[in-house]
Write an enzyme that holds these catalytic residues in place. Sequence first.
Site, short mmCIF file in Angstrom:
data_model
loop_
_atom_site.label_atom_id
_atom_site.label_comp_id
_atom_site.label_asym_id
_atom_site.label_seq_id
_atom_site.Cartn_x
_atom_site.Cartn_y
_atom_site.Cartn_z
N GLY A 9 6.14 6.26 3.18
CA GLY A 9 4.70 6.04 3.03
C GLY A 9 4.34 4.67 3.57
O GLY A 9 3.48 3.97 3.02
N GLY A 12 0.49 3.60 4.83
CA GLY A 12 -0.66 3.53 3.94
C GLY A 12 -1.13 2.10 3.72
O GLY A 12 -0.60 1.16 4.32
N GLN A 13 -2.12 1.97 2.83
CA GLN A 13 -2.74 0.66 2.60
C GLN A 13 -1.70 -0.39 2.17
O GLN A 13 -1.61 -1.47 2.76
CB GLN A 13 -3.83 0.78 1.53
CG GLN A 13 -4.61 -0.50 1.30
CD GLN A 13 -5.26 -0.57 -0.08
OE1 GLN A 13 -5.07 0.30 -0.92
NE2 GLN A 13 -6.04 -1.61 -0.29
N ASP A 35 6.72 7.66 7.58
CA ASP A 35 5.49 8.24 7.04
C ASP A 35 5.29 9.59 7.69
O ASP A 35 5.96 9.93 8.68
CB ASP A 35 4.28 7.32 7.34
CG ASP A 35 3.16 7.50 6.30
OD1 ASP A 35 2.71 8.64 6.10
OD2 ASP A 35 2.76 6.51 5.69
N ILE A 36 4.36 10.35 7.14
CA ILE A 36 4.09 11.68 7.68
C ILE A 36 3.36 11.60 9.03
O ILE A 36 3.38 12.54 9.80
CB ILE A 36 3.32 12.52 6.65
CG1 ILE A 36 3.38 14.00 6.96
CG2 ILE A 36 1.89 12.05 6.46
CD1 ILE A 36 3.57 14.86 5.76
N ARG A 37 2.73 10.44 9.28
CA ARG A 37 2.10 10.22 10.59
C ARG A 37 2.26 8.77 11.01
O ARG A 37 2.60 7.92 10.18
CB ARG A 37 0.63 10.61 10.58
CG ARG A 37 -0.23 9.86 9.60
CD ARG A 37 -1.64 10.40 9.61
NE ARG A 37 -1.70 11.73 9.02
CZ ARG A 37 -1.80 11.96 7.71
NH1 ARG A 37 -1.85 10.95 6.87
NH2 ARG A 37 -1.85 13.17 7.21
N TYR A 143 -3.40 12.49 -11.03
CA TYR A 143 -2.68 11.30 -10.53
C TYR A 143 -2.07 10.53 -11.71
O TYR A 143 -0.88 10.17 -11.70
CB TYR A 143 -3.67 10.44 -9.76
CG TYR A 143 -3.18 9.11 -9.27
CD1 TYR A 143 -2.11 9.01 -8.38
CD2 TYR A 143 -3.80 7.93 -9.68
CE1 TYR A 143 -1.69 7.76 -7.91
CE2 TYR A 143 -3.40 6.69 -9.21
CZ TYR A 143 -2.34 6.62 -8.34
OH TYR A 143 -1.93 5.39 -7.86
N LYS A 147 1.85 9.85 -12.61
CA LYS A 147 2.41 8.49 -12.71
C LYS A 147 3.04 8.28 -14.09
O LYS A 147 4.10 7.67 -14.20
CB LYS A 147 1.33 7.44 -12.43
CG LYS A 147 0.92 7.36 -10.96
CD LYS A 147 2.09 6.90 -10.07
CE LYS A 147 1.74 6.81 -8.61
NZ LYS A 147 2.90 6.55 -7.75
N ILE A 173 -6.15 -2.19 -5.44
CA ILE A 173 -5.67 -3.21 -4.50
C ILE A 173 -6.70 -3.39 -3.37
O ILE A 173 -7.09 -2.41 -2.72
CB ILE A 173 -4.30 -2.81 -3.90
CG1 ILE A 173 -3.28 -2.51 -5.02
CG2 ILE A 173 -3.78 -3.91 -2.97
CD1 ILE A 173 -2.94 -3.65 -5.92
C1 AKB Z 1 -6.77 4.65 -7.31
O1 AKB Z 1 -7.93 4.23 -7.44
O2 AKB Z 1 -6.45 5.85 -7.41
C2 AKB Z 1 -5.68 3.65 -7.06
C3 AKB Z 1 -5.00 3.21 -8.32
C4 AKB Z 1 -5.72 2.37 -9.29
O3 AKB Z 1 -3.87 3.53 -8.53
N1 AKB Z 1 -6.19 2.52 -6.36
#
Ligand code: AKB
Length: 319
Positions: A9, A12-13, A35-37, A143, A147, A173
Site C-alpha cells: 500500500g 497511498g497517502q 501497491d495495486i497500482r 472500518y 481495525k 492525517i
Molecule cells: C478515516 O477518516 O477513515 C481515516 C482514519 C481516521 O483512520 N483517516
Amino acid sequence: MAGRILIIGACGQIGTELTLKLREIHGNDQVVASDIREGAEELMQSGPFEILNATDEAHIKEIVEKYKVKEVYLMAAMLSATAEKAPMKAWDLNMDSLFHILNLAKDGKIDKIFWPSSIAVFGPSTPKDDTPQTTIMEPTTVYGISKQTGERWCEYYFRKFGVDVRSIRYPGIISYKTLPGGGTTDYAIEIFHEAIKNSQYTSFLAKDAALPMMYMDDAIKATVDIMEAPAEKIKVRSSYNLAAISFTPEILAEEIKKHIKDFEISYEPDFRQNIAESWPSSIDDSSAREDWGWTHDFDLDRMTTTMLDGVGKTLKEKA
Ligand code: AKB
C-alpha cells in the site's frame, strides 16, 4: 539492516511519504514499495516497486522471498467512508492482508510488522474527550470493526507466537503530497485545496465536529520511532493511542482565514457526520509518550501554514 523492508500500500497517502522516508534512512534499494497500482513519480523512480494485491498471499510470499524482506509495513486498507459503501470488500481487504502478514511472521519468514490502526476503533459509548488507551470500544463502522478486530489479532499473535507486531491508532492525517482516499477526516485536506483555488469550501462535516488530527511529518516520525524502539519498550501490542491536535471544521476555517482573508466555509453534513460523531474528539496518548518517547512537532498554526504553502506550490506546479 539484515533483510529488506516491504511496504504494502505504498502509493497511498501515508504509504508514499513513509516509503520515501524509509528509503532516506535505509537506502533506496533496501525499501521495496508495492501497491495495486502505480503511484507518484518520486516513489516509482527512487527504488524497487512491485504491483501487488494485498490479499494475494502467494504473491506476497514470492516478493518477500525475492527481495529477502525482513520487515513489512502493511499500509493497504479501505478507509471509513469507502468501507461503508462496500462492507464485505473492506472486511476482506483489511483482514485478509493482516492475516497473511501475521502468518508470515509466525512462520519465521519475516521479523517485524507495522500495522496501522485508527481512532475508528472507538465508538459512541467511548469517552469522547481525552479518550484513554484502554477503554470501551464499540465501533459502529466496518472500518472500525476491522481495525478493532485486527488489534485483537495482533496482540494474540504477539502473546501466542511472539510475533513482533507494532501499531498506532492514527488520527486524521493531514498532508499535501498524496491525496487521501475515502476517509471521514479528509475534509481537513480538501479545505486547503478549495481555500486556495476558490476561497470557499463546503464541509461534509458539521461545524462543531471535533476530531483528533495530525500533520503527516508527525505521523511518519511516530511510525519510524515505534519501529526503531527496543522491543521491551513496546508494552502495548494491540495498538497505541497517538495524538497531536484536535479541532473542528469551524476552528480550522478560522485558522485559514488568518491567511486567506476572504475565505468562506459552509456546512452540508452527509453520512460522514454520523461516523465523525461516533469517534473521539481528543485522545490521551500518554502511553505512547511514556513507553517509546512519542512527541509531536506540529500544532494547528504550523500545520496550517505548512499546508497552505505545500498545497499552493502543488497547485502552481499542476497549472
Ligand atoms: C478515516 O477518516 O477513515 C481515516 C482514519 C481516521 O483512520 N483517516
